[in-house]
Scaffold this motif. Structure first.
Motif, PDB file in Angstrom:
ATOM      1  N   LEU A 157      -0.652  -0.854  11.773  1.00 52.97           N
ATOM      2  CA  LEU A 157      -0.097  -0.806  10.421  1.00 52.97           C
ATOM      3  C   LEU A 157      -1.190  -0.991   9.373  1.00 52.97           C
ATOM      4  O   LEU A 157      -1.135  -0.385   8.292  1.00 52.97           O
ATOM      5  CB  LEU A 157       0.977  -1.890  10.265  1.00 52.97           C
ATOM      6  CG  LEU A 157       2.162  -1.797  11.245  1.00 52.97           C
ATOM      7  CD1 LEU A 157       3.142  -2.928  11.003  1.00 52.97           C
ATOM      8  CD2 LEU A 157       2.865  -0.453  11.121  1.00 52.97           C
ATOM      9  N   VAL A 158      -2.187  -1.825   9.685  1.00 54.12           N
ATOM     10  CA  VAL A 158      -3.316  -2.004   8.771  1.00 54.12           C
ATOM     11  C   VAL A 158      -4.081  -0.688   8.620  1.00 54.12           C
ATOM     12  O   VAL A 158      -4.487  -0.304   7.514  1.00 54.12           O
ATOM     13  CB  VAL A 158      -4.246  -3.125   9.277  1.00 54.12           C
ATOM     14  CG1 VAL A 158      -5.526  -3.195   8.433  1.00 54.12           C
ATOM     15  CG2 VAL A 158      -3.529  -4.468   9.233  1.00 54.12           C
ATOM     16  N   LEU A 159      -4.281   0.022   9.740  1.00 54.91           N
ATOM     17  CA  LEU A 159      -4.947   1.330   9.668  1.00 54.91           C
ATOM     18  C   LEU A 159      -4.168   2.281   8.767  1.00 54.91           C
ATOM     19  O   LEU A 159      -4.753   3.037   7.976  1.00 54.91           O
ATOM     20  CB  LEU A 159      -5.086   1.937  11.065  1.00 54.91           C
ATOM     21  CG  LEU A 159      -5.990   1.230  12.075  1.00 54.91           C
ATOM     22  CD1 LEU A 159      -6.167   2.106  13.318  1.00 54.91           C
ATOM     23  CD2 LEU A 159      -7.340   0.895  11.488  1.00 54.91           C
ATOM     24  N   GLY A 160      -2.855   2.256   8.880  1.00 53.70           N
ATOM     25  CA  GLY A 160      -2.034   3.122   8.037  1.00 53.70           C
ATOM     26  C   GLY A 160      -2.190   2.796   6.563  1.00 53.70           C
ATOM     27  O   GLY A 160      -2.268   3.698   5.726  1.00 53.70           O
ATOM     28  N   ALA A 161      -2.249   1.501   6.227  1.00 60.42           N
ATOM     29  CA  ALA A 161      -2.401   1.100   4.832  1.00 60.42           C
ATOM     30  C   ALA A 161      -3.750   1.544   4.280  1.00 60.42           C
ATOM     31  O   ALA A 161      -3.848   2.037   3.146  1.00 60.42           O
ATOM     32  CB  ALA A 161      -2.251  -0.416   4.716  1.00 60.42           C
ATOM     33  N   THR A 194       4.326   7.476  15.904  1.00 57.61           N
ATOM     34  CA  THR A 194       3.013   7.082  16.419  1.00 57.61           C
ATOM     35  C   THR A 194       2.710   5.626  16.085  1.00 57.61           C
ATOM     36  O   THR A 194       2.246   4.860  16.946  1.00 57.61           O
ATOM     37  CB  THR A 194       1.911   7.986  15.836  1.00 57.61           C
ATOM     38  OG1 THR A 194       2.226   9.347  16.109  1.00 57.61           O
ATOM     39  CG2 THR A 194       0.558   7.666  16.444  1.00 57.61           C
ATOM     40  N   ALA A 195       2.963   5.241  14.836  1.00 54.25           N
ATOM     41  CA  ALA A 195       2.718   3.850  14.440  1.00 54.25           C
ATOM     42  C   ALA A 195       3.604   2.895  15.237  1.00 54.25           C
ATOM     43  O   ALA A 195       3.134   1.857  15.735  1.00 54.25           O
ATOM     44  CB  ALA A 195       2.963   3.684  12.944  1.00 54.25           C
ATOM     45  N   ALA A 204       0.839  -1.205   0.000  1.00 57.11           N
ATOM     46  CA  ALA A 204       0.000   0.000   0.000  1.00 57.11           C
ATOM     47  C   ALA A 204       0.871   1.250   0.000  1.00 57.11           C
ATOM     48  O   ALA A 204       0.562   2.245  -0.667  1.00 57.11           O
ATOM     49  CB  ALA A 204      -0.928  -0.006   1.211  1.00 57.11           C
ATOM     50  N   ALA A 205       1.977   1.213   0.738  1.00 54.39           N
ATOM     51  CA  ALA A 205       2.900   2.350   0.763  1.00 54.39           C
ATOM     52  C   ALA A 205       3.529   2.569  -0.609  1.00 54.39           C
ATOM     53  O   ALA A 205       3.682   3.716  -1.066  1.00 54.39           O
ATOM     54  CB  ALA A 205       3.982   2.114   1.811  1.00 54.39           C
ATOM     55  N   VAL A 211      -3.093   6.736  16.193  1.00 51.03           N
ATOM     56  CA  VAL A 211      -2.819   6.247  14.837  1.00 51.03           C
ATOM     57  C   VAL A 211      -3.906   6.711  13.877  1.00 51.03           C
ATOM     58  O   VAL A 211      -3.630   7.090  12.734  1.00 51.03           O
ATOM     59  CB  VAL A 211      -2.708   4.707  14.838  1.00 51.03           C
ATOM     60  CG1 VAL A 211      -2.629   4.170  13.407  1.00 51.03           C
ATOM     61  CG2 VAL A 211      -1.486   4.264  15.620  1.00 51.03           C
ATOM     62  N   ALA A 212      -5.160   6.691  14.337  1.00 48.05           N
ATOM     63  CA  ALA A 212      -6.266   7.115  13.474  1.00 48.05           C
ATOM     64  C   ALA A 212      -6.151   8.590  13.103  1.00 48.05           C
ATOM     65  O   ALA A 212      -6.596   8.999  12.023  1.00 48.05           O
ATOM     66  CB  ALA A 212      -7.600   6.847  14.163  1.00 48.05           C
TER      67      ALA A 212
END
Length: 694
Positions: free
Chosen positions: A270-274, A245-246, A11-12, A422-423
């Motif tokens: 990490l899933v939230l970041g993706a 933060t992550a 995703a990154a 993270v959100a």
């Protein structure tokens, strides 16, 4: 779980590809006439020269710290030695990625500015598209690099090398990102505000010439400063905020007792970041000018689109990952909805802080207009009113953060706070885009002014630039709020790692109090060095501009060209010279307190620097933004307009506010994170040998 982990770096990579495609599209746009290109090239060359010299200077510090880590690794044995080696690698890569993120923001900004000015000759809509897409390149690159670094390292440690503690070395990555961000913020902040203050005081106040007038010898340095401060500095700042933060949330998920190592708690941030980074890519396409011509509404449309898409994705991911989770491990009686609620809370906090910041810094609302009204009676009342607004602006954001932290803790304990933090990063790509948009439009206006483009072109660039002042203020509020929650998560990591217990940090313990007071003092001492550095550098610029006005005949008549390079050299040397001491303080202070007074004193220091730093950062950033827009409000024709006594007073207030909002205030964010990450890295060592004075 291994398959899920590999999807996150992908995703990154998608975000980085999207940034590259947007960048290609911008570079394909028209650049305008030769005069416009010459001015843009001068800004580009000045920014590149400064960035190269800055990072060569920072490289020396990075190499020294890398060597120290390597020595500790060689002195350690067994698994501890392996972890120290990987921490060393993590530090080096985190520093490298942070530097790259700063370069990306600066490089696209100095190329987009002339294209925005050229597009403004045809339409406001076209100019807005190029300006925002230029910011989006920086935003997607920052978020993409941060997620790629954190998730890529985690995949390497957990899946490839199967390290028993795959999250420990990530703290090294966080420290490298934070340290480079601190230097970038400090150096860029000193550069941009020394040039800005020097150019304004001599050009506007003494010579009575407009902003961005080519007769001003400091005008190129001023335009360069916008890029190295707000683009490179903010890019590195939000890169490290995202990464730290992550990592803090991942670390906390691993450290929480009885959770069983690498579980959904570790992977979930990490899933939230993706999910969020994919939502940001889509959100870029929602930014378009409506029939009402409201530029700020167009930008917010992209933010809201990203937030809504993130919420939908968060809900699906949370249900899939936590529907069968044993929430007794978090001392929570709830289910997956509690985790989802914490993520929603983070997005709500983001939106509230952005609107609160806009209220205190926009010309549309009473705080800025009160400062403008106070300018009628002189500089002193302008400054008094600006200080008052800055102090008042700390209340609502802190209340929002306090309530959000309390609710998130009720949802899922300390992990709930980590999820909310993270959100908040779900719109990082859009926030960096909005921030970089500001310097791009500011430079575009300068190019239009210096190239003598028609008045209607300047009207378009002025409309874009007016919104840019607000977006820069709003994004600083977001950065400070997210940094505060990130710091709380890092403090929880520190406490959990050392297993100090819930009642360890008692205020009736003099050791804790020693650390608390020391930590509360550090942001004040740190900020004082930065303010003084800006003052000294600005003084040198003022003397140089006065000298050129006096010694070079024909400058004021427009028949002689100022020596722009002299002002650029002065602020470059000053910024590089003055950024060392604040950086050293951030690294050394927690180590001195920890080794002299032990882990409890260091924990007290972390509490003190978070509380004091949050207030200082909010007061300075919001107060400085309000001073700036009070000046803009008067320049728009209110209270006598340009040339009036109220305008002269507002320029003085803005000059005081400049290092507040663009140097000291934003630099406190990485200061807090550097202190926290240094404490985490050396926590075990301090716990075993610290407290030599006790």
């Amino acid at each position: 779980m291994d398959g899920l982990i590999i999807l996150i770096p992908l995703a990154a990579i998608v975000a980085l590809i999207a940034a590259a495609l947007l960048g290609q599209n911008i570079l394909a746009s028209e650049t305008g006439d030769e005069r416009m290109v010459d001015i843009s090239d001068a800004v580009k060359q000045g920014a590149s020269a400064y960035m190269n010299r800055q990072y060569r200077t920072i490289l020396i510090v990075g190499v020294i710290i890398t060597v120290i880590f390597a020595v500790v690794a060689m002195a350690s044995r067994g698994s501890d030695g392996v972890l120290w080696w990987w921490t060393t690698v993590g530090f080096a890569v985190g520093a490298l990625f942070s530097a790259i993120s700063g370069y990306v923001g600066m490089n696209i900004a100095v190329r987009a500015n002339v294209r925005v000015a050229q597009a403004a000759r045809s339409s406001l809509t076209g100019a807005l598209k190029i300006a925002f897409n230029g910011g989006a390149v920086a935003g997607l690159a920052v978020a993409g690099l941060a997620l790629l670094g954190v998730a890529g390292f985690f995949y390497l440690f957990f899946v490839v090398f199967k390290i028993s503690n795959p999250v420990e070395p990530l703290v090294g990555f966080a420290f490298g990102a934070s340290l480079i961000s601190l230097f970038a913020r400090v150096g860029g902040g000193i550069y941009t505000k020394a040039a800005d203050v020097g150019a304004d005081l001599v050009g506007k106040v003494e010579a009575g010439i407009p902003e961005d007038d080519p007769r001003n010898p400091a005008v190129i340095a001023d335009n360069v400063g916008d890029n190295v401060g707000d683009c490179a500095g903010m890019g590195a700042d939000l890169f490290e905020t995202y990464a730290v933060t992550a990592i803090g949330a991942v670390f906390l998920g691993f450290l929480l007792p009885h959770t069983g190592g690498v579980t959904s708690l570790v992977i979930y941030p990490l899933v939230l970041g993706a999910i969020a980074i994919l939502a940001s890519i889509i959100g870029v396409f929602f930014v378009r000018l409506g029939e009402d011509g409201n530029i700020m509404a167009a930008l917010y449309r992209g933010v809201f689109a990203s937030a809504i898409l993130s919420v939908i994705g968060f809900g699906i991911a949370t249900f899939a990952m936590f529907r069968d989770f044993d929430f007794n491990l978090l001392n929570s009686a709830g289910g997956w909805l509690n985790i989802f609620g914490a993520s929603i809370l983070g997005i709500v906090v983001t939106i509230l802080i952005m609107f609160i910041t806009e209220y205190y810094t926009s010309t549309r609302f009473s705080p800025v207009r009160r400062i403008a009204d106070a300018s009628v009676t002189g500089s002193a009342t302008n400054i008094i009113s600006g200080l008052a607004v800055g102090m008042q602006s700390t209340a609502l954001p802190v209340i929002v953060l306090v309530i959000a932290s309390f609710i998130a803790f009720q949802f899922a304990g300390l992990y709930g706070i980590a999820v909310a933090a993270v959100a908040m990063l779900s719109v990082t790509g859009m926030v960096v885009a909005m921030d970089t948009y500001g310097p791009i439009t500011d430079n575009a206006g300068g190019i239009a002014e210096m190239s003598d483009l028609p008045e209607e072109v300047r009207q378009n660039t002025d409309a874009l630039d007016a919104v840019g002042n607000t977006t820069k203020a709003v994004t600083k509020g977001y950065a400070i709020g997210s940094a505060a929650l990130a710091a709380l998560v890092l403090f929880a990591d520190y406490s959990e790692r050392l297993d100090l217990g819930e009642s360890a940090f008692r205020l009736n313990d003099p050791i804790v109090l020693i650390g608390l007071l020391t930590g509360a003092m550090l942001p004040f001492l740190f900020s004082s060095f930065l303010m003084e550095s800006v003052g000294k550098a600005a003084g040198s610029v003022i003397e140089e501009v006065r000298r050129q006005f006096r010694d070079i005949p024909g400058i004021m008549e427009g028949t002689a060209r100022p020596e722009y390079g002299r002002a650029v050299d002065i602020v470059t040397q000053a910024a590089l010279r003055e950024m060392a001491l604040p950086g050293i303080i951030a690294v050394v202070a927690p180590l001195i307190v920890g080794f002299l007074f032990g882990p409890l004193a260091l924990g007290g220091l972390l509490i003190g620097v978070i509380a004091s730093g949050l207030m200082m950062a909010l007061m300075m950033s919001n107060g400085g933004g309000a001073w700036d827009n009070a000046k803009k409000y008067i320049e728009d024709g209110n209270l006598g307009g340009k040339g009036s006594e109220a305008h002269a007073a507002s320029v003085v207030g803005d000059t005081v506010g400049d290092p507040y909002k663009d140097t000291a205030g934003p630099s406190i964010n990485p200061l807090i994170k550097v202190i926290n990450t240094v404490s985490l890295i050396f926590a075990s060592m301090i716990a075993s040998v610290g407290g030599i004075l006790l």
